[in-house]
Design a protein around this motif. Sequence first.
Motif, PDB file in Angstrom:
ATOM      1  N   VAL A   1     -88.487  64.963 -73.597  1.00  0.00           N
ATOM      2  CA  VAL A   1     -88.522  64.672 -72.156  1.00  0.00           C
ATOM      3  C   VAL A   1     -87.121  64.823 -71.555  1.00  0.00           C
ATOM      4  CG1 VAL A   1     -88.907  62.849 -70.442  1.00  0.00           C
ATOM      5  CG2 VAL A   1     -90.558  63.178 -72.304  1.00  0.00           C
ATOM      6  N   LEU A   2     -86.125  64.275 -72.226  1.00  0.00           N
ATOM      7  CA  LEU A   2     -84.757  64.371 -71.700  1.00  0.00           C
ATOM      8  C   LEU A   2     -84.272  65.817 -71.646  1.00  0.00           C
ATOM      9  CD1 LEU A   2     -83.120  61.288 -73.485  1.00  0.00           C
ATOM     10  CD2 LEU A   2     -83.996  61.439 -71.135  1.00  0.00           C
ATOM     11  N   LEU A   3     -84.613  66.602 -72.652  1.00  0.00           N
ATOM     12  CA  LEU A   3     -84.200  68.010 -72.657  1.00  0.00           C
ATOM     13  C   LEU A   3     -84.937  68.813 -71.595  1.00  0.00           C
ATOM     14  CD1 LEU A   3     -83.854  68.540 -76.496  1.00  0.00           C
ATOM     15  CD2 LEU A   3     -82.002  68.590 -74.799  1.00  0.00           C
ATOM     16  N   VAL A   4     -86.235  68.605 -71.459  1.00  0.00           N
ATOM     17  CA  VAL A   4     -86.995  69.317 -70.420  1.00  0.00           C
ATOM     18  C   VAL A   4     -86.450  68.942 -69.048  1.00  0.00           C
ATOM     19  CG1 VAL A   4     -89.254  69.529 -69.299  1.00  0.00           C
ATOM     20  CG2 VAL A   4     -89.087  69.650 -71.790  1.00  0.00           C
ATOM     21  N   ARG A   5     -86.187  67.660 -68.854  1.00  0.00           N
ATOM     22  CA  ARG A   5     -85.636  67.184 -67.576  1.00  0.00           C
ATOM     23  C   ARG A   5     -84.334  67.904 -67.232  1.00  0.00           C
ATOM     24  NH1 ARG A   5     -82.526  61.880 -68.216  1.00  0.00           N
ATOM     25  NH2 ARG A   5     -81.124  63.442 -69.057  1.00  0.00           N
TER      26      ARG A   5
ATOM     27  N   GLU B   1     -83.753  77.653 -61.577  1.00  0.00           N
ATOM     28  CA  GLU B   1     -82.676  78.196 -60.751  1.00  0.00           C
ATOM     29  C   GLU B   1     -82.356  79.646 -61.134  1.00  0.00           C
ATOM     30  OE1 GLU B   1     -78.067  77.079 -60.221  1.00  0.00           O
ATOM     31  OE2 GLU B   1     -79.479  75.450 -59.783  1.00  0.00           O
ATOM     32  N   ARG B   2     -82.435  79.945 -62.448  1.00  0.00           N
ATOM     33  CA  ARG B   2     -82.189  81.313 -62.926  1.00  0.00           C
ATOM     34  C   ARG B   2     -83.413  82.216 -62.731  1.00  0.00           C
ATOM     35  NH1 ARG B   2     -79.920  78.290 -67.131  1.00  0.00           N
ATOM     36  NH2 ARG B   2     -81.652  78.750 -68.536  1.00  0.00           N
ATOM     37  N   GLY B   3     -84.592  81.594 -62.501  1.00  0.00           N
ATOM     38  CA  GLY B   3     -85.798  82.375 -62.251  1.00  0.00           C
ATOM     39  C   GLY B   3     -86.555  82.811 -63.492  1.00  0.00           C
ATOM     40  N   TRP B   4     -86.308  82.155 -64.634  1.00  0.00           N
ATOM     41  CA  TRP B   4     -87.059  82.499 -65.849  1.00  0.00           C
ATOM     42  C   TRP B   4     -86.803  81.435 -66.912  1.00  0.00           C
ATOM     43  CZ3 TRP B   4     -87.074  83.413 -71.062  1.00  0.00           C
ATOM     44  CH2 TRP B   4     -88.165  84.124 -71.567  1.00  0.00           C
ATOM     45  N   GLY B   5     -87.862  81.069 -67.633  1.00  0.00           N
ATOM     46  CA  GLY B   5     -87.710  80.155 -68.754  1.00  0.00           C
ATOM     47  C   GLY B   5     -89.038  79.871 -69.422  1.00  0.00           C
ATOM     48  N   ARG B   6     -88.953  79.477 -70.686  1.00  0.00           N
ATOM     49  CA  ARG B   6     -90.143  79.127 -71.460  1.00  0.00           C
ATOM     50  C   ARG B   6     -89.854  77.850 -72.226  1.00  0.00           C
ATOM     51  NH1 ARG B   6     -91.289  82.445 -68.320  1.00  0.00           N
ATOM     52  NH2 ARG B   6     -92.370  84.411 -68.652  1.00  0.00           N
TER      53      ARG B   6
ATOM     54  N   LEU C   1     -97.730  66.840 -69.408  1.00  0.00           N
ATOM     55  CA  LEU C   1     -96.743  67.650 -68.697  1.00  0.00           C
ATOM     56  C   LEU C   1     -96.382  67.010 -67.361  1.00  0.00           C
ATOM     57  CD1 LEU C   1     -98.320  71.160 -69.288  1.00  0.00           C
ATOM     58  CD2 LEU C   1     -96.569  70.015 -70.649  1.00  0.00           C
ATOM     59  N   PRO C   2     -95.111  67.099 -66.975  1.00  0.00           N
ATOM     60  CA  PRO C   2     -94.722  66.539 -65.676  1.00  0.00           C
ATOM     61  C   PRO C   2     -95.327  67.354 -64.539  1.00  0.00           C
ATOM     62  CG  PRO C   2     -92.910  67.760 -66.643  1.00  0.00           C
ATOM     63  CD  PRO C   2     -94.008  67.724 -67.678  1.00  0.00           C
TER      64      PRO C   2
ATOM     65  N   ARG D   1     -91.404  79.641 -60.256  1.00  0.00           N
ATOM     66  CA  ARG D   1     -90.096  80.255 -60.504  1.00  0.00           C
ATOM     67  C   ARG D   1     -90.066  80.938 -61.871  1.00  0.00           C
ATOM     68  NH1 ARG D   1     -85.784  78.220 -57.469  1.00  0.00           N
ATOM     69  NH2 ARG D   1     -84.898  80.184 -58.168  1.00  0.00           N
ATOM     70  N   ASP D   2     -91.244  81.219 -62.436  1.00  0.00           N
ATOM     71  CA  ASP D   2     -91.387  81.913 -63.725  1.00  0.00           C
ATOM     72  C   ASP D   2     -90.867  81.092 -64.904  1.00  0.00           C
ATOM     73  OD1 ASP D   2     -92.458  84.008 -65.162  1.00  0.00           O
ATOM     74  OD2 ASP D   2     -90.687  85.278 -64.993  1.00  0.00           O
ATOM     75  N   VAL D   3     -91.058  79.773 -64.808  1.00  0.00           N
ATOM     76  CA  VAL D   3     -90.729  78.859 -65.903  1.00  0.00           C
ATOM     77  C   VAL D   3     -92.044  78.210 -66.332  1.00  0.00           C
ATOM     78  CG1 VAL D   3     -89.454  76.794 -66.608  1.00  0.00           C
ATOM     79  CG2 VAL D   3     -88.421  78.441 -65.013  1.00  0.00           C
ATOM     80  N   PHE D   4     -92.422  78.486 -67.567  1.00  0.00           N
ATOM     81  CA  PHE D   4     -93.709  77.993 -68.068  1.00  0.00           C
ATOM     82  C   PHE D   4     -93.515  77.017 -69.202  1.00  0.00           C
ATOM     83  CE2 PHE D   4     -94.550  82.180 -66.226  1.00  0.00           C
ATOM     84  CZ  PHE D   4     -95.452  81.814 -65.245  1.00  0.00           C
ATOM     85  N   ILE D   5     -94.311  75.975 -69.204  1.00  0.00           N
ATOM     86  CA  ILE D   5     -94.264  74.953 -70.244  1.00  0.00           C
ATOM     87  C   ILE D   5     -95.654  74.869 -70.887  1.00  0.00           C
ATOM     88  CG2 ILE D   5     -94.671  73.113 -68.559  1.00  0.00           C
ATOM     89  CD1 ILE D   5     -92.958  71.268 -70.334  1.00  0.00           C
ATOM     90  N   ASN D   6     -95.667  74.945 -72.201  1.00  0.00           N
ATOM     91  CA  ASN D   6     -96.915  74.923 -72.951  1.00  0.00           C
ATOM     92  C   ASN D   6     -96.786  74.026 -74.175  1.00  0.00           C
ATOM     93  OD1 ASN D   6     -98.728  77.063 -71.690  1.00  0.00           O
ATOM     94  ND2 ASN D   6     -96.812  78.167 -71.945  1.00  0.00           N
TER      95      ASN D   6
END
Length: 178
Positions: A111-115, A123-128, A158-159, A168-173
């Motif tokens: 949770v702390l790392l995802v936060r 902000e960068r427009g991409w992440g997984r 998931l939050p 913003r093209d950031v997906f969490i699974n």
Amino acid sequence: MRQVLITGASSDIGIGLCRRYLENGYRVVAHYRSGQPAFFELAEMSPDMLLLPIDFSDPENVEAAIRDHGDTITGSDVLVNAAAVLESVPFAEISPDTLLRALTVNLVPAVLLVRSIAPAMAERGWGRIVNISSIGVKFGGGSASFCYALSKHALEFLPADHTAWAARDVFINTVRLG
């Protein structure tokens, strides 16, 4: 070069993840508490692997790592939360400490790392982000793994922010292994 932060990188699953990401050209930031020889051998042979020792049993250690290694951590394009502790304790013998230890190690750091990382990814427009869960969630854990399964089940929660991140093209699974 994309970067991945893998928690629990010194486990068998973590080592496999490190190898796969290195083979695919990623810089690997590999979190570990203690490691096995195969983990350190891989790190020694891999110039694109940075070791990040953190003991997740105290959430302050995670907060300190985020402060001390902020750019390295938030600069990750991929986060794989694979760190976990599994104590075999029969349900009738679960203590508050056993339950809190499972939640502290298996849930709180993720949770702390995802936060910290997800907003930077957005902000960068991409992440997984991939949270490694367990098939034990489906069954309430085994006869002695309730605390582990409960902590992994909580990791699947998931939050609400994840919908804004997805724009913003950031997906969490979450992936249930087992």
